[in-house]
Design an enzyme around this catalytic site. Sequence first.
Site, PDB file in Angstrom:
ATOM      1  CG  ASP A  96      -0.097  -0.090   2.536  1.00  0.00           C
ATOM      2  OD1 ASP A  96       1.138  -0.022   2.481  1.00  0.00           O
ATOM      3  OD2 ASP A  96      -0.713  -0.228   3.613  1.00  0.00           O
ATOM      4  CD  GLU A 118       0.847  -6.840   3.485  1.00  0.00           C
ATOM      5  OE1 GLU A 118       0.779  -5.616   3.354  1.00  0.00           O
ATOM      6  OE2 GLU A 118       1.555  -7.397   4.349  1.00  0.00           O
ATOM      7  CD  GLU A 132       0.046   4.455   4.478  1.00  0.00           C
ATOM      8  OE1 GLU A 132      -0.959   5.052   4.957  1.00  0.00           O
ATOM      9  OE2 GLU A 132       1.220   4.858   4.646  1.00  0.00           O
ATOM     10  CG  HIS A 205       5.909   4.120  10.765  1.00  0.00           C
ATOM     11  ND1 HIS A 205       5.236   4.353   9.589  1.00  0.00           N
ATOM     12  CD2 HIS A 205       5.717   2.831  11.042  1.00  0.00           C
ATOM     13  CE1 HIS A 205       4.676   3.232   9.176  1.00  0.00           C
ATOM     14  NE2 HIS A 205       4.947   2.294  10.049  1.00  0.00           N
ATOM     15  NE  ARG A 207       3.532  10.181   4.413  1.00  0.00           N
ATOM     16  CZ  ARG A 207       4.261  11.161   3.921  1.00  0.00           C
ATOM     17  NH1 ARG A 207       3.872  12.409   4.025  1.00  0.00           N
ATOM     18  NH2 ARG A 207       5.400  10.917   3.304  1.00  0.00           N
ATOM     19  CG  HIS A 237      10.231   5.759  10.845  1.00  0.00           C
ATOM     20  ND1 HIS A 237      10.479   6.775   9.958  1.00  0.00           N
ATOM     21  CD2 HIS A 237       9.643   4.776  10.125  1.00  0.00           C
ATOM     22  CE1 HIS A 237      10.049   6.424   8.745  1.00  0.00           C
ATOM     23  NE2 HIS A 237       9.532   5.203   8.827  1.00  0.00           N
TER      24      HIS A 237
HETATM   25  C1  UD1 Z   1       6.021   4.933   4.272  1.00  0.00           C
HETATM   26  C2  UD1 Z   1       4.724   4.293   3.754  1.00  0.00           C
HETATM   27  C3  UD1 Z   1       4.051   3.526   4.875  1.00  0.00           C
HETATM   28  C4  UD1 Z   1       4.992   2.546   5.521  1.00  0.00           C
HETATM   29  C5  UD1 Z   1       6.243   3.263   5.967  1.00  0.00           C
HETATM   30  C6  UD1 Z   1       7.221   2.238   6.481  1.00  0.00           C
HETATM   31  C7  UD1 Z   1       3.599   5.587   2.015  1.00  0.00           C
HETATM   32  C8  UD1 Z   1       2.498   6.514   1.691  1.00  0.00           C
HETATM   33  N1  UD1 Z   1       3.787   5.298   3.306  1.00  0.00           N
HETATM   34  O1  UD1 Z   1       5.644   5.910   5.220  1.00  0.00           O
HETATM   35  O2  UD1 Z   1       2.946   2.831   4.358  1.00  0.00           O
HETATM   36  O3  UD1 Z   1       4.346   1.971   6.625  1.00  0.00           O
HETATM   37  O4  UD1 Z   1       6.825   3.940   4.850  1.00  0.00           O
HETATM   38  O5  UD1 Z   1       8.191   2.762   7.298  1.00  0.00           O
HETATM   39  O6  UD1 Z   1       4.284   5.143   1.121  1.00  0.00           O
HETATM   40  N2  UD1 Z   1      13.246   8.743   6.060  1.00  0.00           N
HETATM   41  C9  UD1 Z   1      14.617   8.836   6.209  1.00  0.00           C
HETATM   42  N3  UD1 Z   1      15.362   7.693   5.992  1.00  0.00           N
HETATM   43  C10 UD1 Z   1      14.806   6.514   5.638  1.00  0.00           C
HETATM   44  C11 UD1 Z   1      13.401   6.440   5.523  1.00  0.00           C
HETATM   45  C12 UD1 Z   1      12.637   7.572   5.724  1.00  0.00           C
HETATM   46  O7  UD1 Z   1      15.160   9.895   6.502  1.00  0.00           O
HETATM   47  O8  UD1 Z   1      15.529   5.527   5.460  1.00  0.00           O
HETATM   48  C13 UD1 Z   1      12.425   9.963   6.205  1.00  0.00           C
HETATM   49  C14 UD1 Z   1      12.075  10.544   4.808  1.00  0.00           C
HETATM   50  O9  UD1 Z   1      12.971  11.473   4.393  1.00  0.00           O
HETATM   51  C15 UD1 Z   1      10.691  11.111   4.993  1.00  0.00           C
HETATM   52  C16 UD1 Z   1      10.177  10.475   6.258  1.00  0.00           C
HETATM   53  O10 UD1 Z   1      11.186   9.643   6.793  1.00  0.00           O
HETATM   54  O11 UD1 Z   1      10.708  12.502   5.102  1.00  0.00           O
HETATM   55  C17 UD1 Z   1       8.929   9.666   5.972  1.00  0.00           C
HETATM   56  O12 UD1 Z   1       9.163   8.672   4.963  1.00  0.00           O
HETATM   57  P1  UD1 Z   1       8.059   8.371   3.823  1.00  0.00           P
HETATM   58  O13 UD1 Z   1       8.490   7.205   3.023  1.00  0.00           O
HETATM   59  O14 UD1 Z   1       7.758   9.623   3.097  1.00  0.00           O
HETATM   60  O15 UD1 Z   1       6.782   7.985   4.637  1.00  0.00           O
HETATM   61  P2  UD1 Z   1       6.637   6.968   5.803  1.00  0.00           P
HETATM   62  O16 UD1 Z   1       5.901   7.661   6.854  1.00  0.00           O
HETATM   63  O17 UD1 Z   1       7.946   6.339   6.114  1.00  0.00           O
HETATM   64  N1  UDP Z   2      11.625  -3.424  11.602  1.00  0.00           N
HETATM   65  C1  UDP Z   2      13.012  -3.488  11.459  1.00  0.00           C
HETATM   66  N2  UDP Z   2      13.777  -2.720  12.274  1.00  0.00           N
HETATM   67  C2  UDP Z   2      13.252  -1.900  13.201  1.00  0.00           C
HETATM   68  C3  UDP Z   2      11.841  -1.832  13.330  1.00  0.00           C
HETATM   69  C4  UDP Z   2      11.057  -2.597  12.515  1.00  0.00           C
HETATM   70  O1  UDP Z   2      13.528  -4.219  10.630  1.00  0.00           O
HETATM   71  O2  UDP Z   2      14.011  -1.230  13.909  1.00  0.00           O
HETATM   72  C5  UDP Z   2      10.798  -4.237  10.691  1.00  0.00           C
HETATM   73  C6  UDP Z   2       9.760  -5.108  11.333  1.00  0.00           C
HETATM   74  O3  UDP Z   2      10.307  -6.358  11.649  1.00  0.00           O
HETATM   75  C7  UDP Z   2       8.675  -5.177  10.262  1.00  0.00           C
HETATM   76  C8  UDP Z   2       8.856  -3.906   9.463  1.00  0.00           C
HETATM   77  O4  UDP Z   2      10.082  -3.333   9.871  1.00  0.00           O
HETATM   78  O5  UDP Z   2       8.894  -6.270   9.381  1.00  0.00           O
HETATM   79  C9  UDP Z   2       7.725  -2.938   9.689  1.00  0.00           C
HETATM   80  O6  UDP Z   2       8.022  -1.749   9.039  1.00  0.00           O
HETATM   81  P1  UDP Z   2       7.298  -0.387   9.354  1.00  0.00           P
HETATM   82  O7  UDP Z   2       6.766  -0.417  10.728  1.00  0.00           O
HETATM   83  O8  UDP Z   2       8.283   0.700   9.011  1.00  0.00           O
HETATM   84  O9  UDP Z   2       6.142  -0.303   8.251  1.00  0.00           O
HETATM   85  P2  UDP Z   2       4.681  -0.942   8.141  1.00  0.00           P
HETATM   86  O10 UDP Z   2       4.765  -2.399   8.414  1.00  0.00           O
HETATM   87  O11 UDP Z   2       3.791  -0.196   9.079  1.00  0.00           O
HETATM   88  O12 UDP Z   2       4.288  -0.654   6.717  1.00  0.00           O
END
Ligand code: UD1
Ligand code: UDP
Length: 366
Positions: A96, A118, A132, A205, A207, A237
Amino acid sequence: MKTILVAFGTRPEAIKMCELIKELKSRGCFRVKVFVTGQHRGMLKQVLMYESIMPDYDLDIMKIGQSLSYITAEVLRGADAVMTELLPDIVLVHGDTSSALAVALCAFYRGIPIGHVEAGLRTYDRSSPFPEEFNRAAIALIAKYHFAPTSEARDNLLSEKIAPEDSFVTGNTVIDALIKNIDERYTSEYARLASGKNLIILTVHRRENLHKLEGIFRAVKRIVLEHPEVCVIYPVHKNEKINITAKEVFFSCPRVYLTETLSAYDFQNLLNLSYIVLTDSGGVQEEASYLGKPTLVLRNTTERKELLSNSCAKLVGTDEEGIYSAMKEMLDNRDEFLKNMRKADFLGCGNASKIIADILEEKLRN
Ligand code: UD1
Ligand code: UDP
């Protein structure tokens, strides 16, 4: 030989797609190419390095504070160039995320069949999880094959008029990864921190929870201060806002250990050692429930409804008072909760990637 393009951009998709990539490659009958959008950077690389998967294409789009429109537009543009060069026979996306939606849309515009891993999870509330819920439902409208993790998820698809012959119950690939990683002899500095304590694992984490962080953290802090037997491991996160708020609220709070994001191996093994899990994550809800850990979900709704109906998880919302009382109640009555709870074995048994690869072998042969 048919070409399969496997596309994803975030940590959870990577964790849930890695075993499938390995399975597809092991079949020897597909040309498998890995395409990462780079929606996440550090958190994605952490998974890919641990799993020794080298992407064939990497858009590397991530920027701090990225908007949903930015991600979608950049991925759509970049995916088009990748598909022009590769001309895949099928594109696999997961779940998603904005990356999954944009890649699927690009494949749809080009008439390339999409396999959706999924598929079928629904809250039927467009505002939660946001965006999502919309992303997953929109992908269902354009996918050819729908790999639903559970029968309830497939029922959702059938009720939306998805053809029964194109939708399959496969189990969730996260359980493939989890089963591979769980090590009953696991030790680490984190495990030692928790030794002799009731370990709570915290992750946040979403939004829609970013403006609720302070209250969530304050509730956890109150619980820790009142319960000397409790400790919390919280891998924060990489989103900057979350990092800043977590450090502010938990500054000098005893027994709350903020860590960098952990490898899936460390994280899943810590879940296995935990007493209670507090999370707004989709994947963590699934992993914790499969391991039989009482799970409190920081949301008002979940697309993983079977976790509620089987007493694996409880929704606790996002307000400080509600979270505080739910945690207190769980700490006081955990044994009672466990008595009524079923381990979430309905999520799969570790062979979801194999089932999906079998289906693709048959479908692509024809
Ligand atoms: C995204 C997904 C969400 C998922 C989540 C997993 C969408 C709409 N949302 O949300 O479904 O559950 O990822 O974690 O796609 N950032 C870093 N370094 C990283 C990763 C992220 O700095 O390695 C920062 C980015 O710069 C960004 C913020 O985290 O500004 C949020 O990341 P983003 O992918 O935009 O949305 P998530 O809330 O992580
Ligand atoms: N996870 C990880 N390291 C961490 C925290 C979570 O590898 O420090 C893994 C966890 O095992 C799970 C996945 O990240 O498989 C979940 O990711 P996240 O919560 O970012 O996204 P979501 O599942 O909500 O899309």
